[in-house]
Scaffold this active site. Sequence first.
Site, PDB file in Angstrom:
ATOM      1  N   LYS A 122       0.840  -1.200   0.000  1.00 39.97           N
ATOM      2  CA  LYS A 122       0.000   0.000   0.000  1.00 39.97           C
ATOM      3  C   LYS A 122       0.876   1.251   0.000  1.00 39.97           C
ATOM      4  CE  LYS A 122      -3.787  -2.086   2.647  1.00 39.97           C
ATOM      5  NZ  LYS A 122      -5.172  -2.105   2.239  1.00 39.97           N
ATOM      6  N   GLU A 206      -2.635   7.221   7.882  1.00 40.84           N
ATOM      7  CA  GLU A 206      -3.308   8.262   7.101  1.00 40.84           C
ATOM      8  C   GLU A 206      -4.444   8.871   7.893  1.00 40.84           C
ATOM      9  OE1 GLU A 206      -4.170   5.812   3.654  1.00 40.84           O
ATOM     10  OE2 GLU A 206      -6.187   5.402   4.364  1.00 40.84           O
ATOM     11  N   HIS A 241     -14.540  -2.606   8.847  1.00 44.87           N
ATOM     12  CA  HIS A 241     -13.879  -2.092   7.645  1.00 44.87           C
ATOM     13  C   HIS A 241     -13.914  -3.089   6.500  1.00 44.87           C
ATOM     14  CE1 HIS A 241     -12.632   1.390   9.801  1.00 44.87           C
ATOM     15  NE2 HIS A 241     -11.873   0.716  10.625  1.00 44.87           N
ATOM     16  N   ARG A 298      -6.870  -8.093  -9.182  1.00 44.90           N
ATOM     17  CA  ARG A 298      -7.546  -9.382  -9.355  1.00 44.90           C
ATOM     18  C   ARG A 298      -9.042  -9.135  -9.540  1.00 44.90           C
ATOM     19  NH1 ARG A 298     -10.148  -9.033  -4.522  1.00 44.90           N
ATOM     20  NH2 ARG A 298      -8.955  -8.124  -2.823  1.00 44.90           N
TER      21      ARG A 298
HETATM   22  P1  ADP Z   1      -8.051  -3.709   3.322  1.00 47.77           P
HETATM   23  O1  ADP Z   1      -7.133  -3.767   2.140  1.00 47.77           O
HETATM   24  O2  ADP Z   1      -7.472  -4.327   4.552  1.00 47.77           O
HETATM   25  O3  ADP Z   1      -9.450  -4.165   3.025  1.00 47.77           O
HETATM   26  P2  ADP Z   1      -8.521  -0.906   2.805  1.00 47.77           P
HETATM   27  O4  ADP Z   1      -7.365   0.000   2.750  1.00 47.77           O
HETATM   28  O5  ADP Z   1      -9.093  -1.380   1.508  1.00 47.77           O
HETATM   29  O6  ADP Z   1      -8.157  -2.172   3.716  1.00 47.77           O
HETATM   30  O7  ADP Z   1      -9.671  -0.241   3.655  1.00 47.77           O
HETATM   31  C1  ADP Z   1     -10.830  -0.945   4.027  1.00 47.77           C
HETATM   32  C2  ADP Z   1     -11.911   0.007   4.489  1.00 47.77           C
HETATM   33  O8  ADP Z   1     -11.466   0.776   5.589  1.00 47.77           O
HETATM   34  C3  ADP Z   1     -12.347   1.041   3.481  1.00 47.77           C
HETATM   35  O9  ADP Z   1     -13.300   0.542   2.606  1.00 47.77           O
HETATM   36  C4  ADP Z   1     -12.909   2.134   4.360  1.00 47.77           C
HETATM   37  O10 ADP Z   1     -14.203   1.835   4.800  1.00 47.77           O
HETATM   38  C5  ADP Z   1     -12.002   2.079   5.546  1.00 47.77           C
HETATM   39  N1  ADP Z   1     -10.907   3.050   5.386  1.00 47.77           N
HETATM   40  C6  ADP Z   1      -9.704   2.850   4.823  1.00 47.77           C
HETATM   41  N2  ADP Z   1      -8.954   3.948   4.851  1.00 47.77           N
HETATM   42  C7  ADP Z   1      -9.699   4.896   5.458  1.00 47.77           C
HETATM   43  C8  ADP Z   1      -9.476   6.271   5.819  1.00 47.77           C
HETATM   44  N3  ADP Z   1      -8.330   6.874   5.565  1.00 47.77           N
HETATM   45  N4  ADP Z   1     -10.481   6.926   6.434  1.00 47.77           N
HETATM   46  C9  ADP Z   1     -11.656   6.325   6.725  1.00 47.77           C
HETATM   47  N5  ADP Z   1     -11.919   5.046   6.430  1.00 47.77           N
HETATM   48  C10 ADP Z   1     -10.954   4.338   5.805  1.00 47.77           C
END
Ligand code: ADP
Length: 644
Positions: A122, A206, A241, A298
Site C-alpha cells: 500500500k 493516514e 472495515h 484481481r
Molecule cells: P483492506 O485492504 O485491509 O481491506 P482498505 O485499505 O481497503 O483495507 O480499507 C478498508 C476500508 O477501511 C475502506 O473501505 C474504508 O471503509 C475504511 N478506510 C480505509 N482507509 C480509510 C481512511 N483513511 N479513512 C476512513 N476510512 C478508511
Amino acid sequence: MKPSTQTLGTLLIANRGEIACRIIRTARAMGIRSVAIYSEADANARHVHEADLAIPLGGSKPADSYLQIDKVVAAALACGADAVHPGYGFLSENATFARRLAHEGILFLGPPAEAIEAMGSKSAAKALMEQAGVPLVPGYHDQAQDLQTFVDAAQRIGYPVLLKAAAGGGGKGMKVAESAAQLGPALDSARREALAAFGGGHMLVEKYLAAPRHVEIQVFADGHGHCLYLHERDCSIQRRHQKVLEEAPAPGLDASLRRAMGEAAVRAAQAIGYVGAGTVEFLLDGDARFYFMEMNTRLQVEHPVTEAITGLDLVAWQIRVARGEALPLTQEQVPLLGHAIEVRLYAEDPAGGFLPASGQLALYREPAAGPGRRVDSAVREGDTISPFYDPMIAKLIAWGETREEARLRLLAMLGETAVGGIKSNLALLQRILATPAFAQGEVDTGFIERHTPALLPTPPTLTQAFWQSAARAYLRSTPNSVCEQDRHSPWSAPTGWRLLAPAQATLDLRCGAHSQLCTVSLATPPADLDEPRLVGRRGDVVYLQWRGDPYEVSQVDALSAGTAGAALEGSLAAPMNGSIVRLLVGPGQVVEQGDGLVVLEAMKMEHTVRANRAGVIQALCCEEGQMVSEGTVLIEMQEADHAA
Ligand code: ADP
C-alpha cells in the site's frame, strides 16, 4: 495490431468456494475443461464435484494447501492446464506464483507480475499514484518505522488517524487511533496482526476520514494498450472495515464524477502497465472529493454487480484477454443498465462483534435464481463452514430497472433464505435493506454503526406466546415414533390427539440459554400476529423466525442440562477457535463490564474477549500462545454482587 491468440483448452482454478464454482461455470460455457484443486477439508466440497477434474493438495490450513505454490503448479502441470485462474485471496496477488506459471509456459489469469508487485505494498502503491497524479488521503507512507515518526506524522495529519499494514488486506493490520495516547498501543497491535497475517510489519498512517463512502472503479485492460473503466461500485456498507453489501452504480453519483473517477482509475492502471481485470478503490468524501486507497490486482468478490449492470462476463473477458484478444468495446460503448445490489451472507455473529462462526450448516436454503436474481454459492445443507477459510456462505445479487426494484427483489430473495445450526448475518442483511436510510441511498462507511439500534436490536425477552407457539411448532414437526407403521391412525398424528382427552402436551424446551416448561393445547389456533414462523426442522431442532431473528428450539436433555448450565456460569469461554495472544488481566483483579480480558487471534485477526458483567477474576484457564477451541473456558469470574 492483429492480436496473437493462444489456445486455452484446460483451466485450473487455484481457489475454492463460490469463486471456484463461478469460474467453472464460465469455463464450461466457453467449452473449456475446468480443473479444481482441493484441500483435505474440502474433499467433498461443491467446487470439487462441479469441475471436470479435481486434484487433491492435501493439508487443510491455507498454508498447507491453497497457498502452496509448488503443489498448485504441480497440479497445473499434471492436468496439462493452459491457464490458471487464481480467483481472489490465496495466490491471486502473488507475483512469485505468476512468475512460476510463466516459467512453466502456463497463462496466469491476472496482471503481469510487475503490476502485482507495484500495487502489492500500500505504501509503494501510494508513492506511485502520487507520481501519476492520482489524489491520496493525507498521510505518511515512507520507510522509517519508529514510533516517533508515526507520532509526528499523526500530529501533522491530525487525529483521528488510521494505521494500516503496507501488506494489508481483509481489514487485517488496521487500527484507528483517536489520540496520541492510543497511537503506541494501536501501532503495536496492528503490527502484530500484520506480522501474523502477512509476515511483514511495515506500516503506514493516514487521516481517518469521518464516514466517507467507499467507491471503487472496475478497470479492464487488454494486452494492446487499451484500458476501460466498467463504472463504479459503492461498497460503503461495511463492518470491521470490510464489505457486506455492494451496489452498482453508486447511489447519487453524477456522470461527471463517474467520469473523473473512471479516468483516474484508468491512469492508475496504465501507470503500472496493467493487463486484465483490476479494481481501483477510492474513498469519497461529502464534498465529492475522492482519494486513492489501493488497487486490487484481481477479480473482486463483488464483481457480479458490475456484470449485472453491464451485461458482461468478466471471467470470460479475463480469459479472452489472456488469450491475446483485444477488448471488444470502446469506453462510450460500455453499458450501464439499471441497478444491482449484492449482499454477502456470512457465517458470523453480528451481535458478538461480527466474529466469524464455523460449524455445520444444519439447515440451509437459498433463494431461486431467475430473471434479475443471481446466487453465487458453493455450499449445501449439511456442509461444514470450516474455520480454515473465509466464512462467506453465499452471495445474493439482485438486479432491477431501478435501485428500488433491486432492493425489493433482494429483500424477497433474503426472505427465501434460511440458515440454521450456525450463526449468520442473514437478519442483519434484511434489516440493512429495509432501513429507510438505505432505501434513500444514504450510504457511507459509518452506516452500520450509526444504525446499530435498528440493525442489531437487543434480543427481546422470550414471551409466553413465543414458547407456546414454539412448542406447537415442535410437536407438529415431530416425526412420529410410536405408530410409524400406521400413518392413518389418529395415534400417529403429531397433534396430541387422545381419546376423550384435551389435545395437549407438556414439553421442556430450550432456546439458547433459556428453557421453559410448556403445556400446549394443539387445538388452539395461532394466538396473534407475533407468532414465530417455522422455518424448518432438522433432527431434534426446530428453526423459527421471530421478529426478524432466527431461533433454534430443542427439547431439554434432562441428563446433560445440569452440567451444561454449571459450566457456563461464572466463566468466559472462547467465542471461536483461535490462539491466545495476550492475557489482559490477572487473578483477583476487579473488572467492569466491557473490560478487555483476553486477546484471541483467529482467522489472522485479533479479537478482544470482554467481560460480559462486572466481577472479580477468579482464575485464568489459558496461557499466552495456547490454541483454544470454541467454547473452551478461558477465565473464571465471580460476579460483582456475589463477590461483594
Ligand atoms: P483492506 O485492504 O485491509 O481491506 P482498505 O485499505 O481497503 O483495507 O480499507 C478498508 C476500508 O477501511 C475502506 O473501505 C474504508 O471503509 C475504511 N478506510 C480505509 N482507509 C480509510 C481512511 N483513511 N479513512 C476512513 N476510512 C478508511
